[in-house]
Design an enzyme around this catalytic site. Structure first.
Site, PDB file in Angstrom:
ATOM      1  N   GLU A  49     -12.463 -18.434  19.286  1.00  0.00           N
ATOM      2  CA  GLU A  49     -13.153 -17.154  19.055  1.00  0.00           C
ATOM      3  C   GLU A  49     -12.565 -16.557  17.785  1.00  0.00           C
ATOM      4  O   GLU A  49     -11.358 -16.301  17.713  1.00  0.00           O
ATOM      5  CB  GLU A  49     -12.909 -16.180  20.208  1.00  0.00           C
ATOM      6  CG  GLU A  49     -13.732 -16.430  21.434  1.00  0.00           C
ATOM      7  CD  GLU A  49     -13.420 -15.408  22.526  1.00  0.00           C
ATOM      8  OE1 GLU A  49     -12.853 -14.341  22.210  1.00  0.00           O
ATOM      9  OE2 GLU A  49     -13.725 -15.681  23.690  1.00  0.00           O
ATOM     10  N   ASP A  60     -10.144  -3.247  21.759  1.00  0.00           N
ATOM     11  CA  ASP A  60      -8.952  -3.976  21.329  1.00  0.00           C
ATOM     12  C   ASP A  60      -7.679  -3.190  21.591  1.00  0.00           C
ATOM     13  O   ASP A  60      -7.602  -1.989  21.339  1.00  0.00           O
ATOM     14  CB  ASP A  60      -9.033  -4.296  19.832  1.00  0.00           C
ATOM     15  CG  ASP A  60     -10.169  -5.237  19.497  1.00  0.00           C
ATOM     16  OD1 ASP A  60     -10.594  -5.966  20.415  1.00  0.00           O
ATOM     17  OD2 ASP A  60     -10.636  -5.245  18.353  1.00  0.00           O
TER      18      ASP A  60
END
Length: 263
Positions: A49, A60
């Site tokens: 990824e 995140d």
């Protein structure tokens, strides 16, 4: 380059689970991208990824936020991403998936984005903040350009909604192990196993677990009831701490191999 679907079919025949590694594009520099991707491949990662750095990364954790911020300063924009991937696509044999927020896709143009992905040999896409209810045009364009669309299911996703997400998913389902952002976490295997078993009754798509996975022990335990796991923050942290060392790539390869163990 194999597709994500083909990779999972191959792994199933081998009796193996998927080791998926996440790294941000352009971190620690644009020049490092090729070497890092090839090192992950050499270390036996099944799917990579590649994150597209974004200025407002709501999902995140601090490690990836810091890396993405540096990458943006390095010029890690969408245009440079595709330039880089086109240069190295002949060397990358494992499936590549882009992990992004919808803004970079929308600004680039959805049609142009998927066309560029196809040309660069990218297999799939994970768009963190795109609700399934608003993804009809996105799904149409992805299908046209043969891009596998990976969607997220969380511990609090109602089953009816999960079924809807599963219907639109291609490649695999990304199961978020914990609510919140990415990063090092403790994981409740019992609850996780129960949720995944329930989902498996409703889909033949592979289900892989991400968010919080950072050790070989966690990877091994998760693979007992899932089709694989995603490790991101731990790898990004290792890159941050070691990229200036002379034998960085050898260290990275050894570290990544250690995370998988014999799985």
């Amino acid at each position: 380059m194999a597709t994500i679907k083909e990779k999972f079919q191959q792994l199933k025949k081998q009796g193996k689970k998927a080791f998926i590694a996440y790294v941000p594009f352009g971190f620690p520099s644009l020049q490092h991208t090729k070497d890092i991707l090839l090192t992950l491949q050499d270390a036996g990662v099944d799917i990579i990824e590649l994150g597209i750095p974004f200025s407002d990364p709501v999902a995140d954790g601090p490690v990836i936020q810091e890396a993405a911020s540096l990458a943006l300063k390095n010029g890690a924009n969408t245009k440079n991403l595709f330039v880089t991937l086109n240069k190295i696509k002949k060397d990358i044999k494992v499936p590549l998936a882009l992990m992004t927020y919808y803004n970079p896709v929308f600004r680039f143009g959805v049609e142009s984005f998927f066309k560029s992905m196809n040309c660069a040999g990218v297999s799939g896409i994970l768009t963190v903040d795109l609700p399934i209810d608003e993804a009809s045009e996105y799904l149409k364009k992805a299908k046209k350009h043969k891009i596998e669309t990976v969607f997220f299911i969380t511990p609090v996703t109602p089953l009816l909604r999960a079924k809807k997400i599963i219907t639109a998913g291609r490649g695999f389902i990304y199961y978020i192990s914990v609510t919140g952002t990415t990063g090092v976490r403790e994981i409740s295997y019992e609850a996780l196993s129960s949720h995944i078993k329930q989902l498996k009754k409703n889909t033949k798509l592979p289900i892989c677990v991400g968010f919080g996975v950072h050790t070989k022990e966690q990877f091994t335990n998760i693979c007992k009831f899932s089709d694989g796991a995603i490790i991101g923050s731990a790898i990004v942290k290792f890159i941050k701490e070691n990229h200036r060392k002379r034998d960085f790539l050898a260290r990275l390869k050894k570290y990544v191999k250690s995370l998988r163990g014999n799985n």
